[in-house]
Enzyme design. Structure first.
Site, short mmCIF file in Angstrom:
data_model
loop_
_atom_site.label_atom_id
_atom_site.label_comp_id
_atom_site.label_asym_id
_atom_site.label_seq_id
_atom_site.Cartn_x
_atom_site.Cartn_y
_atom_site.Cartn_z
N VAL A 1 0.83 -1.20 0.00
CA VAL A 1 0.00 0.00 0.00
C VAL A 1 0.87 1.25 0.00
CG1 VAL A 1 -1.78 1.30 1.24
CG2 VAL A 1 -1.87 -1.20 1.19
N LYS B 1 -5.79 -0.88 11.13
CA LYS B 1 -7.01 -1.21 11.88
C LYS B 1 -6.71 -1.72 13.28
CE LYS B 1 -6.25 -4.92 8.98
NZ LYS B 1 -5.71 -4.84 7.60
N GLU C 1 -9.93 6.02 6.94
CA GLU C 1 -10.87 5.39 6.01
C GLU C 1 -10.38 4.02 5.54
OE1 GLU C 1 -14.00 4.55 4.61
OE2 GLU C 1 -14.12 6.73 4.62
N VAL D 1 -10.79 0.11 7.37
CA VAL D 1 -11.93 -0.81 7.28
C VAL D 1 -12.40 -0.86 5.82
CG1 VAL D 1 -14.28 -1.34 8.02
CG2 VAL D 1 -12.68 -0.27 9.62
N GLY E 1 -1.52 -13.91 -2.96
CA GLY E 1 -1.20 -12.72 -2.18
C GLY E 1 -2.34 -12.20 -1.32
N LYS F 1 -11.93 -4.54 12.84
CA LYS F 1 -12.79 -3.70 12.02
C LYS F 1 -14.18 -3.55 12.63
CE LYS F 1 -10.19 -4.97 7.90
NZ LYS F 1 -10.14 -5.77 6.66
N GLY G 1 -5.67 -4.82 -1.27
CA GLY G 1 -4.91 -4.54 -2.50
C GLY G 1 -4.21 -3.20 -2.41
#
Length: 430
Positions: free
Chosen positions: A17, A106, A130, A133, A188, A206, A307
């Site tokens: 990310v 999270k 944002e 979750v 993955g 979450k 992702g």
């Protein structure tokens, strides 16, 4: 363009990310500056090893292992390290210095959210999360802002893509849990250590966040009931399919009315859904979250739950929003936990259940088993019996009952001499 100064952005973490966030900040710098009204200057990327290979080719000069110094010079800190420490300490340091914070962590928000929000409120800073979750799904801002004037009664959804992928494979391909997990790892979707996913820890974090937001109440993570999917067997999947149902790992957060006032429940466990239910149609590693509110009615949010590029989209959305606050002025808004509703114990939660038992195949056993349910105040709605050589299989569906009463029934069944084993217990949602 507004002549506002450049905003210094410190990025912590350059994994799947973080590297995508860095790439988008660099490639779309002019477009983002136009949206914000000021340039967003990526001043550094904090990593453990600046020379480690990465999925995205990023400027080496931006890499640093001195995360403390990087944070100290930033206007906005984007934390994508994961885990509790050093992320917690770094973000508290950033907030103490007046910087705003964006995080996709999270576990950190679930465990230490109130601490971070309090630290931000002291200096008028903001914490945005944002991406913590639902990945790319916009769910935090709708709960925090769009539905702030409504009364949310329930939030329910699939919030972990890895477990959804595994259960989907078990239904569609007949894969075992172990084989489906191996495919998820290869693609993955699952980490080398999948415990956080398959044991429900990720989904429970979450659920903690969603319940706290939806009901304006601080919900401690330790009060969220958690069950993963490791107990889901091929037989359970086949039983669900025989009755036109699908198994999913679902987070359920709801407001529970009572004579003494409303209470809050948050839990994560497998459920059996009719194949016609919208959540039953959520395939592969997708996420979907239902929100029910008194005025707005039923809302559904669906999309990629994980992702790099997808989660980076949510991170950048938070970043742009916070950066705009710098340009326009004004303090950050603290999270609302003023309702302070009590947390209901899991035993008070009401649900329908389906129990599969292996019992001795002789006269009177069914009546004896049904009697155990009646003794503990649980009404049986349906029974199916399949006879074998020396034993029989019983599948009993119950009317709505409390989890505490079901637990008492299970204890009694376990001690009964005619019950060889309890094969499964699944909650039913219609």
């Amino acid at each position: 363009m507004n002549s506002y100064r450049s905003l210094r952005i410190a990025l912590l973490g350059a994994g799947s990310v973080g590297s995508q966030v860095a790439r988008l900040l660099l490639e779309h710098a002019d477009e983002l500056a136009a949206r914000v009204g000021a340039p967003l200057e990526l001043v550094g990327i904090g990593v453990r090893d600046p020379d480690a290979p990465r999925d995205v080719d990023l400027p080496r000069e931006l890499m640093t292992s001195d995360l403390e110094t990087l944070v100290a010079g930033a206007d906005i800190v984007v934390e994508l390290l994961g885990g509790i420490e050093p992320a917690r300490t770094l973000l508290l340091d950033a907030l103490a210095a007046g910087a705003d914070v964006v995080t996709a962590n999270k576990a950190l928000v679930a465990a230490h959210g109130p601490e971070l929000f309090d630290a931000a409120e002291v200096v008028g800073a903001q914490v945005a999360y944002e991406a913590a979750v639902g990945g790319a799904i916009p769910i935090i801002r709708p709960l925090e802002q769009s539905l702030a004037g409504d009364r949310v009664t329930r939030v329910m959804g699939i919030v972990n893509g890895t477990t959804n992928f595994i259960l989907d494979r078990m239904h569609t391909d007949g894969s075992s849990l172990i084989d489906a997990l191996a495919v998820a790892t290869e693609l993955g979707y699952a980490e080398a250590d999948p415990t956080a996913d398959i044991e429900g820890f990720d989904a429970a974090s979450k659920a903690t966040i969603l319940a706290s937001l939806a009901f304006h109440t601080a919900v401690p993570g330790e009060l969220v009931h958690r069950e993963g999917i490791t107990g889901v067997t091929d037989a359970m999947v086949q039983q669900a399919e025989r009755t036109g149902r699908v198994l999913k790992l679902v987070a359920i957060c709801e407001r529970m009315p009572g004579e003494g006032g409303d209470r809050v429940s948050a839990r994560v466990h497998p459920v059996s859904l009719p194949a016609t239910h919208p959540l039953a149609a959520v395939r592969e590693a997708k996420n979907a979250i239902f929100v029910t509110a008194e005025a707005a009615g039923d809302l559904m949010f669906y999309g990629a739950g994980a992702g790099g590029p997808e989660t980076a989209s949510a991170v950048l959305g938070d970043l742009v929003s916070i950066a705009r606050r710098h340009v326009l002025g004004g303090p950050g808004g603290p999270a609302s936990t003023h309702a302070d509703l009590p947390i209901a114990p899991f035993g008070d939660v009401l649900a329908r259940h389906e129990l599969a038992l292996t019992v001795a195949d002789r006269p009177g056993v069914l009546a004896a088993v049904a009697g155990l349910f009646a003794d503990h105040g649980v009404s049986v709605e349906s029974v199916r019996q399949d006879a074998g050589d020396a034993h029989a299989s019983l599948v009993l569906g119950t009317h709505t009952s409390s989890e505490a009463r079901i637990a008492s029934v299970l204890e009694a069944l376990d001690a009964h001499t005619d019950v060889e084993r309890i094969d499964s217990v699944v909650r039913l949602i219609d």
